[in-house]
Design an enzyme around this catalytic site. Structure first.
Site, PDB file in Angstrom:
ATOM      1  N   ARG A  35      99.756  52.271 -11.839  1.00 38.79           N
ATOM      2  CA  ARG A  35     101.153  52.386 -12.252  1.00 38.79           C
ATOM      3  C   ARG A  35     102.085  52.910 -11.159  1.00 38.79           C
ATOM      4  NH1 ARG A  35      98.267  55.997 -15.465  1.00 38.79           N
ATOM      5  NH2 ARG A  35      98.471  58.214 -14.970  1.00 38.79           N
ATOM      6  N   ASP A  36     103.359  52.886 -11.535  1.00 37.71           N
ATOM      7  CA  ASP A  36     104.469  53.489 -10.790  1.00 37.71           C
ATOM      8  C   ASP A  36     104.724  52.797  -9.448  1.00 37.71           C
ATOM      9  OD1 ASP A  36     104.306  55.230 -12.920  1.00 37.71           O
ATOM     10  OD2 ASP A  36     103.318  56.817 -11.793  1.00 37.71           O
ATOM     11  N   GLN A  95     113.012  57.415 -16.840  1.00 40.49           N
ATOM     12  CA  GLN A  95     112.185  57.336 -18.037  1.00 40.49           C
ATOM     13  C   GLN A  95     112.909  58.059 -19.171  1.00 40.49           C
ATOM     14  OE1 GLN A  95     108.300  56.021 -17.969  1.00 40.49           O
ATOM     15  NE2 GLN A  95     109.976  54.816 -17.110  1.00 40.49           N
ATOM     16  N   PHE A 137     106.933  51.822 -18.050  1.00 42.07           N
ATOM     17  CA  PHE A 137     106.725  53.068 -17.320  1.00 42.07           C
ATOM     18  C   PHE A 137     107.445  53.005 -15.966  1.00 42.07           C
ATOM     19  CE2 PHE A 137     102.636  55.080 -19.299  1.00 42.07           C
ATOM     20  CZ  PHE A 137     103.351  55.347 -20.455  1.00 42.07           C
ATOM     21  N   PHE A 154     114.968  62.646 -24.589  1.00 40.15           N
ATOM     22  CA  PHE A 154     114.063  63.203 -23.578  1.00 40.15           C
ATOM     23  C   PHE A 154     114.059  62.323 -22.333  1.00 40.15           C
ATOM     24  CE2 PHE A 154     110.040  63.692 -21.400  1.00 40.15           C
ATOM     25  CZ  PHE A 154     109.821  65.064 -21.426  1.00 40.15           C
ATOM     26  N   MET A 155     114.195  62.951 -21.172  1.00 41.47           N
ATOM     27  CA  MET A 155     114.190  62.249 -19.892  1.00 41.47           C
ATOM     28  C   MET A 155     113.084  62.815 -19.019  1.00 41.47           C
ATOM     29  SD  MET A 155     117.242  62.153 -17.009  1.00 41.47           S
ATOM     30  CE  MET A 155     117.085  63.904 -16.612  1.00 41.47           C
ATOM     31  N   ASN A 156     112.411  61.925 -18.263  1.00 37.18           N
ATOM     32  CA  ASN A 156     111.516  62.418 -17.225  1.00 37.18           C
ATOM     33  C   ASN A 156     111.734  61.656 -15.922  1.00 37.18           C
ATOM     34  OD1 ASN A 156     109.961  60.850 -19.408  1.00 37.18           O
ATOM     35  ND2 ASN A 156     108.549  60.598 -17.704  1.00 37.18           N
ATOM     36  N   ASP A 157     110.745  60.964 -15.382  1.00 39.38           N
ATOM     37  CA  ASP A 157     110.792  60.469 -14.004  1.00 39.38           C
ATOM     38  C   ASP A 157     112.074  59.722 -13.642  1.00 39.38           C
ATOM     39  OD1 ASP A 157     108.207  61.170 -14.616  1.00 39.38           O
ATOM     40  OD2 ASP A 157     107.308  59.280 -14.005  1.00 39.38           O
ATOM     41  N   GLU A 202     100.228  59.915  -9.195  1.00 30.49           N
ATOM     42  CA  GLU A 202     101.312  59.187  -9.852  1.00 30.49           C
ATOM     43  C   GLU A 202     102.495  59.058  -8.894  1.00 30.49           C
ATOM     44  OE1 GLU A 202     101.006  59.869 -14.557  1.00 30.49           O
ATOM     45  OE2 GLU A 202     101.993  61.518 -13.521  1.00 30.49           O
TER      46      GLU A 202
END
Length: 581
Positions: free
Chosen positions: A227-228, A113, A158, A94-97, A280
């Site tokens: 975060r981020d 991510q 993160f 699974f991949m996100n940001d 975010e």
């Protein structure tokens, strides 16, 4: 990423991956099976380390490739019909940001991510891929692993960013590391129920492997929602600036540093624009204004959930950066992408003050991404986009300085043109006639729509419609795009693109008002399960996922003209796959 909210709320997510912190980070596997699902991927061997390779080295023996989890992939692996052919996808998991976008030494690095052992968001790592042209990607080993603490509790890396510390302001590099290879990653150390703190990691081998800084965290304000970090170089102030989300306080905090280690708060930009549940993945860049020598600063803020269409979205503000504060020109909320599947956009860092502003977005939505019906991977990135600013008419009286997006280097993939037509109107035999597409292949279309206003124009009928049908025998699945001149509306309908899979939040159809002040140009990139649509040369963009039945891919496209509408200069061109295995 919405996972951050879930974890911060104390809900336990079960993961299949044991601690990897003590394992070497650049490993080959012993063998590979035929891969049908994520659980069949061969485990990484702890017995054989591989020295950092030069660029273009990830082809494994016997025509196989190296995956994102250091696994060998069999020949033809990327040809699966549920996998996009020109958009980056992880080999498995699974991949996100998108994270840590950085250009140096002629190479574009993209981190992301990554939950390598599950098809849902879980034990996050930083995946890593590289490119020389922003189109063809090669998989590199995982860059950052979770940390294991007492009793097996993990803190997760993160989202964040990357910079090139050319002048070694951090003191982390020896003179043996050439300036262009001094990459520093800045990320959030998320320790569930304890804190979110900013940390750094750095490379001594040109960006192949990374070591966490022994003095982490470098910024800790004792918050669970912090975060981020996006770090940029302020060329006027001659220092680093961090833009970081105070997520559930609806604040974007700015910090400065001269060494990437010691940070001082400058200001907070807060409670502006669309709020949603939380802020975010912020970003900021100096963006050129088309047709002038001027620049404006643009501040990007992702929100999730709470988008106008539900779930995830990215908004932006146009203004100025004075070295301490971001000052918006107006209070107008603008959205980077008006589709349902664009989130957590990130910008490339460059050591040049006048480099093009280039970004990538995550092509999914937290409302349904964990249930998407793909077999061994989940999620894709958009193609890279160049950002500029332009004054765009909003109505006959007002222009608004708006972000313009141009897809980059897709021309490198163009095959021979499949179809051209100078004009298709309601009296043409070509109107609504299907054009057969190559099987399991991405393609692009380009068209200009015009209207003859001497004819009657009725809402729902005075339109041009583009229909993309699947290649299943009965053509039961499709996605369509309408431009309705009477209603000044663009409509995307994907109701017939989720057969065999259902999610109540997968919005089947949505309309967006567009001010039509002349002809309307549409440029579309259609890949397996993904549509990127650019309107009026990038004045508006729409990114949308769609899911045909397993084994089905786009098979036909047609252009149907109604009641005085014409399609002009129509072209359809197949696009070659970016993968060599």
């Amino acid at each position: 990423m919405f996972l951050k909210y879930i974890l911060a709320s104390g809900i336990c997510l079960v993961s299949l991956l044991s601690s990897t912190n003590a394992a070497p980070r650049h490993l080959y596997v012993k063998r590979y099976p035929v891969i049908y699902n994520a659980s069949n991927i061969t485990e990484v061997s702890n017995s054989t380390t591989v020295p950092p390779p030069p660029f273009v080295n990830t082809t494994a023996p016997n025509g196989t490739c190296l995956g994102n989890y250091n696994e060998y992939l069999p020949s033809g692996y990327y040809n699966a019909t549920d996998r996009p052919k020109i958009h980056f996808t992880p080999s498995s998991g699974f991949m996100n940001d998108p994270n840590g976008l950085v250009y140096t030494g002629g190479v574009y690095h993209m981190f992301f991510q990554y939950s390598p052992k599950t098809l849902t968001a879980g034990e996050v790592h930083w995946g890593h891929t590289v490119s020389k042209d922003l189109i063809h990607w090669e998989n590199y080993p995982i860059a950052i692993y979770p940390d294991e603490h007492e009793n097996g509790v993990l803190s997760l890396p993160f989202s964040g960013s990357a910079v090139v510390d050319v002048h070694n302001s951090s003191g982390l590099f020896s003179n043996d590391t050439i300036p262009e290879e001094r990459i520093v990653l800045i990320y959030t150390d998320h320790w569930t129920g304890v804190a979110e703190r900013q940390a750094i990691a750095y490379t001594t081998d040109g960006g192949y492997t990374f070591k966490k800084y022994s003095g982490n965290p470098v910024l800790d304000i004792n918050s669970l929602q912090f975060r981020d970090p996006k770090v940029i170089w302020d060329f006027d102030a001659n220092r680093w600036v961090m833009i970081v989300a105070m997520s559930q306080n609806y604040g974007i905090a700015f910090y400065s540093s001269y060494d990437l280690i010691h940070w001082t708060e400058l200001s907070v930009f807060s409670t502006s624009g669309y709020l949603g549940l939380q802020y975010e993945c912020p970003g900021m860049a100096r963006v050129p204004v088309e047709g002038t020598d001027e620049y404006k600063w643009v501040l990007f803020i992702s929100i999730n959930p709470g988008a106008p269409l539900g779930g995830s979205v990215v908004q932006y503000f146009v203004g100025d950066w004075n070295g301490t504060n971001f000052v918006p020109d107006d209070g107008q909320t603008r959205f980077v992408d008006l589709g349902k599947d664009f989130y957590a956009s990130a910008l490339y860092h460059s050591s040049s003050a006048n480099a093009d502003v280039i970004g990538v977005g995550w092509a999914s939505n937290w409302q349904y991404t964990n249930q998407a019906p793909t077999q061994v991977f989940r999620s894709a990135m958009t193609v890279a986009r160049k950002f500029t600013l332009r004054d765009v008419p909003q109505n006959p009286m007002t222009n608004l300085t708006s972000l313009i997006q141009t897809p980059l280097n897709v021309s490198l993939l163009r095959d021979e043109t499949l179809f051209t037509a100078p004009v298709i109107n309601s009296s043409s035999s070509l109107s609504g006639s299907p054009i057969t597409l190559p099987s399991n292949t991405a393609f692009e279309f380009n068209v200009t729509l015009s209207i003859n206003y001497t004819e009657g124009c009725t809402t729902g009928y005075c339109l041009g419609r583009i229909i993309i049908d699947s290649d299943d025998p009965y053509r039961l699945q499709s996605i369509s795009v309408d431009v309705d001149f009477a209603a000044s509306t663009l409509v995307i309908n994907r109701a017939k693109a989720q057969m065999g899979w259902f999610n109540s939040l997968f919005t089947p159809s949505f309309a967006n008002d567009i001010y039509i002040y002349g002809n309307v140009t549409l440029y579309g990139i259609v890949d397996n399960g993904l549509l990127e649509l650019y309107v009026n040369n990038g004045e508006k963009t729409y990114t949308n996922d769609f899911f045909f039945l397993q084994g089905a891919t786009p098979g036909q496209i047609s252009f149907a003209a109604f009641q005085g509408v014409s399609f002009n200069n129509v072209t359809v061109t197949p696009l070659k796959t970016i993968w060599n295995c």
